[in-house]
Design a protein around this motif. Sequence first.
Motif, PDB file in Angstrom:
ATOM      1  N   UNK A 192      43.239  32.889  39.072  1.00 57.48           N
ATOM      2  CA  UNK A 192      42.453  31.747  39.533  1.00 57.48           C
ATOM      3  C   UNK A 192      42.441  30.646  38.486  1.00 57.48           C
ATOM      4  N   UNK A 193      42.169  31.004  37.223  1.00 55.64           N
ATOM      5  CA  UNK A 193      42.106  30.021  36.156  1.00 55.64           C
ATOM      6  C   UNK A 193      43.464  29.370  35.926  1.00 55.64           C
ATOM      7  N   UNK A 194      44.517  30.172  36.020  1.00 57.19           N
ATOM      8  CA  UNK A 194      45.866  29.634  35.822  1.00 57.19           C
ATOM      9  C   UNK A 194      46.223  28.665  36.946  1.00 57.19           C
ATOM     10  N   UNK A 196      44.209  26.859  38.685  1.00 56.50           N
ATOM     11  CA  UNK A 196      43.452  25.624  38.451  1.00 56.50           C
ATOM     12  C   UNK A 196      44.159  24.766  37.407  1.00 56.50           C
ATOM     13  N   UNK A 197      44.624  25.414  36.337  1.00 56.63           N
ATOM     14  CA  UNK A 197      45.301  24.685  35.264  1.00 56.63           C
ATOM     15  C   UNK A 197      46.600  24.053  35.756  1.00 56.63           C
ATOM     16  N   UNK A 198      47.366  24.805  36.573  1.00 57.18           N
ATOM     17  CA  UNK A 198      48.641  24.285  37.070  1.00 57.18           C
ATOM     18  C   UNK A 198      48.423  23.123  38.037  1.00 57.18           C
ATOM     19  N   UNK A 199      47.431  23.258  38.913  1.00 60.93           N
ATOM     20  CA  UNK A 199      47.128  22.183  39.854  1.00 60.93           C
ATOM     21  C   UNK A 199      46.707  20.935  39.101  1.00 60.93           C
ATOM     22  N   UNK A 227      39.805  27.786  44.421  1.00 60.38           N
ATOM     23  CA  UNK A 227      40.038  26.820  43.339  1.00 60.38           C
ATOM     24  C   UNK A 227      39.644  25.404  43.770  1.00 60.38           C
ATOM     25  N   UNK A 228      39.577  25.161  45.096  1.00 59.86           N
ATOM     26  CA  UNK A 228      39.197  23.828  45.575  1.00 59.86           C
ATOM     27  C   UNK A 228      37.772  23.491  45.129  1.00 59.86           C
ATOM     28  N   UNK A 229      36.925  24.521  45.010  1.00 60.37           N
ATOM     29  CA  UNK A 229      35.538  24.300  44.595  1.00 60.37           C
ATOM     30  C   UNK A 229      35.479  23.664  43.208  1.00 60.37           C
ATOM     31  N   UNK A 230      36.440  24.023  42.360  1.00 62.46           N
ATOM     32  CA  UNK A 230      36.476  23.477  41.011  1.00 62.46           C
ATOM     33  C   UNK A 230      36.686  21.964  41.031  1.00 62.46           C
ATOM     34  N   UNK A 231      37.569  21.492  41.920  1.00 59.83           N
ATOM     35  CA  UNK A 231      37.906  20.083  41.963  1.00 59.83           C
ATOM     36  C   UNK A 231      36.878  19.270  42.747  1.00 59.83           C
ATOM     37  N   UNK A 232      35.977  19.944  43.443  1.00 53.05           N
ATOM     38  CA  UNK A 232      34.917  19.261  44.180  1.00 53.05           C
ATOM     39  C   UNK A 232      33.652  19.137  43.368  1.00 53.05           C
TER      40      UNK A 232
END
Length: 233
Positions: A192-194, A196-199, A227-232
């Motif tokens: 998940x963390x990876x 997020x980093x790649x996106x 991972x979309x939650x991170x960017x929101x």
Amino acid sequence: MVYYDILCYIDVPQEDGKNIRVYLNVEIQNNPYPGYSIITRGYAYVSRIVSEQWGSEYDDKNYDGMKKVYSLWIMPKAPKRKDGHMNVYETNERIICGTTVEEKEIYDKGVILAIYLNKEHDLNKKYEEHDELLTPLMVLLNNVLDYKGKQRIIEEYGLNTKKIESEVKDMCDLGESIVLEARNEGKQIERKEKNIAHVKKLMIGLQMSFKEAINLLEIPEKEVKEIEKYFQS
């Protein structure tokens, strides 16, 4: 907040020695069917860019200062049946009665151009129309060709590779390295963390949207929601 892939203005020289300023918006849309019409989104962008000119190009004392906006949408992963298609959307006058005709530059302040390309297009075959435009675009946006392959075809079309060499190479190297890294690390605990980093790298480094980045990385839908939650946030 709107993040454009490319937004600039161009002062176009005229025969009388003057310049006419136009605004150019370019968007690379990997998903041609994101759940809404790309053309509708294009109109939203055109409207936004026109309204952003308030106070700099025009105001309530001079509406004629409004500058025309061209919004170019390139879809490199369109269905095969639409490969090589180009559609233009613009404003046209229709006279209901009478004979008075206004100059088009007065009312036509926004043009949308949609270009559809299929990623499986055989680059050894020319497009039937406008090949001089479509093939170079297909080459630049093709994620399969390596740098040397892109350079060879670009040179065949007479483009100045020296001016775009570093940009093309950087895009190839960055895209390939990020995708390869993501796929190699796909089974690790920190998936998940990876992801997020790649996106994040793709969104910042290649100015991709969130949807374009996850499509390129081929992230499963169930993981996208996480991972979309991170960017929101």
